[in-house]
Design a protein around this motif. Structure first.
Motif, PDB file in Angstrom:
ATOM      1  N   ASN A  56       7.163   5.208  -8.672  1.00  0.00           N
ATOM      2  CA  ASN A  56       7.647   6.223  -7.732  1.00  0.00           C
ATOM      3  C   ASN A  56       8.147   5.560  -6.438  1.00  0.00           C
ATOM      4  O   ASN A  56       7.658   5.869  -5.354  1.00  0.00           O
ATOM      5  CB  ASN A  56       6.524   7.205  -7.375  1.00  0.00           C
ATOM      6  CG  ASN A  56       5.931   7.839  -8.597  1.00  0.00           C
ATOM      7  OD1 ASN A  56       6.627   8.482  -9.359  1.00  0.00           O
ATOM      8  ND2 ASN A  56       4.636   7.633  -8.797  1.00  0.00           N
ATOM      9  N   PRO A  57       9.118   4.675  -6.503  1.00  0.00           N
ATOM     10  CA  PRO A  57       9.515   3.948  -5.291  1.00  0.00           C
ATOM     11  C   PRO A  57      10.095   4.850  -4.206  1.00  0.00           C
ATOM     12  O   PRO A  57       9.818   4.640  -3.024  1.00  0.00           O
ATOM     13  CB  PRO A  57      10.546   2.944  -5.791  1.00  0.00           C
ATOM     14  CG  PRO A  57      11.040   3.488  -7.077  1.00  0.00           C
ATOM     15  CD  PRO A  57       9.908   4.268  -7.652  1.00  0.00           C
ATOM     16  N   LEU A  58      10.877   5.853  -4.577  1.00  0.00           N
ATOM     17  CA  LEU A  58      11.466   6.728  -3.569  1.00  0.00           C
ATOM     18  C   LEU A  58      10.385   7.537  -2.857  1.00  0.00           C
ATOM     19  O   LEU A  58      10.410   7.671  -1.624  1.00  0.00           O
ATOM     20  CB  LEU A  58      12.502   7.653  -4.200  1.00  0.00           C
ATOM     21  CG  LEU A  58      13.222   8.581  -3.233  1.00  0.00           C
ATOM     22  CD1 LEU A  58      13.963   7.775  -2.170  1.00  0.00           C
ATOM     23  CD2 LEU A  58      14.169   9.491  -3.982  1.00  0.00           C
ATOM     24  N   SER A  59       9.444   8.067  -3.607  1.00  0.00           N
ATOM     25  CA  SER A  59       8.360   8.842  -3.002  1.00  0.00           C
ATOM     26  C   SER A  59       7.542   7.985  -2.046  1.00  0.00           C
ATOM     27  O   SER A  59       7.216   8.418  -0.938  1.00  0.00           O
ATOM     28  CB  SER A  59       7.442   9.407  -4.082  1.00  0.00           C
ATOM     29  OG  SER A  59       8.160  10.252  -4.932  1.00  0.00           O
ATOM     30  N   VAL A  60       7.228   6.770  -2.462  1.00  0.00           N
ATOM     31  CA  VAL A  60       6.448   5.877  -1.612  1.00  0.00           C
ATOM     32  C   VAL A  60       7.230   5.538  -0.347  1.00  0.00           C
ATOM     33  O   VAL A  60       6.690   5.526   0.760  1.00  0.00           O
ATOM     34  CB  VAL A  60       6.051   4.597  -2.378  1.00  0.00           C
ATOM     35  CG1 VAL A  60       5.437   3.566  -1.454  1.00  0.00           C
ATOM     36  CG2 VAL A  60       5.092   4.947  -3.502  1.00  0.00           C
ATOM     37  N   PHE A  61       8.534   5.291  -0.488  1.00  0.00           N
ATOM     38  CA  PHE A  61       9.369   4.987   0.669  1.00  0.00           C
ATOM     39  C   PHE A  61       9.383   6.160   1.647  1.00  0.00           C
ATOM     40  O   PHE A  61       9.243   5.971   2.852  1.00  0.00           O
ATOM     41  CB  PHE A  61      10.795   4.648   0.230  1.00  0.00           C
ATOM     42  CG  PHE A  61      11.743   4.514   1.378  1.00  0.00           C
ATOM     43  CD1 PHE A  61      11.722   3.379   2.178  1.00  0.00           C
ATOM     44  CD2 PHE A  61      12.645   5.524   1.672  1.00  0.00           C
ATOM     45  CE1 PHE A  61      12.585   3.266   3.254  1.00  0.00           C
ATOM     46  CE2 PHE A  61      13.508   5.413   2.737  1.00  0.00           C
ATOM     47  CZ  PHE A  61      13.482   4.281   3.537  1.00  0.00           C
ATOM     48  N   LEU A  62       9.571   7.377   1.142  1.00  0.00           N
ATOM     49  CA  LEU A  62       9.623   8.545   2.018  1.00  0.00           C
ATOM     50  C   LEU A  62       8.284   8.792   2.713  1.00  0.00           C
ATOM     51  O   LEU A  62       8.251   9.152   3.894  1.00  0.00           O
ATOM     52  CB  LEU A  62      10.056   9.777   1.221  1.00  0.00           C
ATOM     53  CG  LEU A  62      11.507   9.743   0.739  1.00  0.00           C
ATOM     54  CD1 LEU A  62      11.780  10.938  -0.174  1.00  0.00           C
ATOM     55  CD2 LEU A  62      12.464   9.718   1.905  1.00  0.00           C
ATOM     56  N   VAL A  67       5.092   8.356   7.732  1.00  0.00           N
ATOM     57  CA  VAL A  67       3.951   7.806   8.478  1.00  0.00           C
ATOM     58  C   VAL A  67       4.445   6.997   9.677  1.00  0.00           C
ATOM     59  O   VAL A  67       3.888   7.093  10.772  1.00  0.00           O
ATOM     60  CB  VAL A  67       3.060   6.950   7.548  1.00  0.00           C
ATOM     61  CG1 VAL A  67       2.037   6.162   8.335  1.00  0.00           C
ATOM     62  CG2 VAL A  67       2.366   7.846   6.527  1.00  0.00           C
ATOM     63  N   MET A  68       5.512   6.214   9.469  1.00  0.00           N
ATOM     64  CA  MET A  68       6.049   5.426  10.584  1.00  0.00           C
ATOM     65  C   MET A  68       6.580   6.328  11.693  1.00  0.00           C
ATOM     66  O   MET A  68       6.362   6.063  12.882  1.00  0.00           O
ATOM     67  CB  MET A  68       7.147   4.488  10.081  1.00  0.00           C
ATOM     68  CG  MET A  68       6.609   3.327   9.280  1.00  0.00           C
ATOM     69  SD  MET A  68       7.880   2.281   8.554  1.00  0.00           S
ATOM     70  CE  MET A  68       8.912   1.917   9.929  1.00  0.00           C
ATOM     71  N   LEU A  69       7.300   7.394  11.335  1.00  0.00           N
ATOM     72  CA  LEU A  69       7.794   8.327  12.346  1.00  0.00           C
ATOM     73  C   LEU A  69       6.643   8.991  13.093  1.00  0.00           C
ATOM     74  O   LEU A  69       6.698   9.160  14.311  1.00  0.00           O
ATOM     75  CB  LEU A  69       8.685   9.383  11.693  1.00  0.00           C
ATOM     76  CG  LEU A  69      10.050   8.902  11.217  1.00  0.00           C
ATOM     77  CD1 LEU A  69      10.735   9.995  10.407  1.00  0.00           C
ATOM     78  CD2 LEU A  69      10.909   8.475  12.384  1.00  0.00           C
ATOM     79  N   LEU A  70       5.615   9.364  12.371  1.00  0.00           N
ATOM     80  CA  LEU A  70       4.449   9.980  13.004  1.00  0.00           C
ATOM     81  C   LEU A  70       3.782   9.012  13.975  1.00  0.00           C
ATOM     82  O   LEU A  70       3.464   9.376  15.115  1.00  0.00           O
ATOM     83  CB  LEU A  70       3.455  10.429  11.934  1.00  0.00           C
ATOM     84  CG  LEU A  70       2.151  11.042  12.443  1.00  0.00           C
ATOM     85  CD1 LEU A  70       2.439  12.355  13.155  1.00  0.00           C
ATOM     86  CD2 LEU A  70       1.192  11.254  11.294  1.00  0.00           C
ATOM     87  N   LEU A  71       3.583   7.778  13.537  1.00  0.00           N
ATOM     88  CA  LEU A  71       2.951   6.789  14.418  1.00  0.00           C
ATOM     89  C   LEU A  71       3.806   6.509  15.642  1.00  0.00           C
ATOM     90  O   LEU A  71       3.295   6.336  16.748  1.00  0.00           O
ATOM     91  CB  LEU A  71       2.680   5.499  13.652  1.00  0.00           C
ATOM     92  CG  LEU A  71       1.559   5.569  12.618  1.00  0.00           C
ATOM     93  CD1 LEU A  71       1.485   4.270  11.840  1.00  0.00           C
ATOM     94  CD2 LEU A  71       0.241   5.871  13.293  1.00  0.00           C
ATOM     95  N   ARG A  72       5.128   6.451  15.450  1.00  0.00           N
ATOM     96  CA  ARG A  72       6.005   6.209  16.598  1.00  0.00           C
ATOM     97  C   ARG A  72       5.921   7.358  17.585  1.00  0.00           C
ATOM     98  O   ARG A  72       5.887   7.148  18.795  1.00  0.00           O
ATOM     99  CB  ARG A  72       7.440   6.018  16.124  1.00  0.00           C
ATOM    100  CG  ARG A  72       8.355   5.553  17.254  1.00  0.00           C
ATOM    101  CD  ARG A  72       9.723   5.260  16.780  1.00  0.00           C
ATOM    102  NE  ARG A  72      10.339   6.538  16.398  1.00  0.00           N
ATOM    103  CZ  ARG A  72      11.527   6.650  15.878  1.00  0.00           C
ATOM    104  NH1 ARG A  72      12.228   5.582  15.606  1.00  0.00           N
ATOM    105  NH2 ARG A  72      12.021   7.824  15.577  1.00  0.00           N
TER     106      ARG A  72
END
Length: 102
Positions: free
Chosen positions: A63-69, A74-79
């Protein structure tokens, strides 16, 4: 040059060569990929770590696309959490003071 000076010079050169070798080995061990490999290797040696690693690897491969999204979210939330927002600063300001719009 005397024999003693030549011996000292030879000893200094040998010490430099050993020091260069030691520094090269330390640099090789302290690069980011080597550190990650060491951490992953340590985790895989434990039974629980191996099961977690294998399961995570299976999910990423299938599930590479799901993991990427999910990672992007998570990165947007942390930022957003780590940077101060304009609303926080405006709440602290005196309401009677008008600030120019930017």
């Amino acid at each position: 040059m005397t024999a003693v000076a030549r011996d000292l010079e030879r000893d200094v050169e040998a010490s430099r060569a050993r020091l260069d070798g030691t520094l090269d080995r330390l640099q090789a061990r302290l690069n980011p990929s080597a550190i990650v490999e060491e951490v992953v290797g340590t985790a895989r040696r434990s039974e629980a770590g191996a099961a977690f690693y294998d399961g995570a690897l299976h999910v990423v491969r299938h599930n590479p696309l799901s993991v990427f999204l999910i990672a992007e979210g998570v990165m947007l939330l942390l930022r957003q959490v780590t940077r101060p927002s304009a609303g926080v600063y405006r709440a602290d300001r005196d309401p009677d003071v008008r600030m120019p719009l930017q």
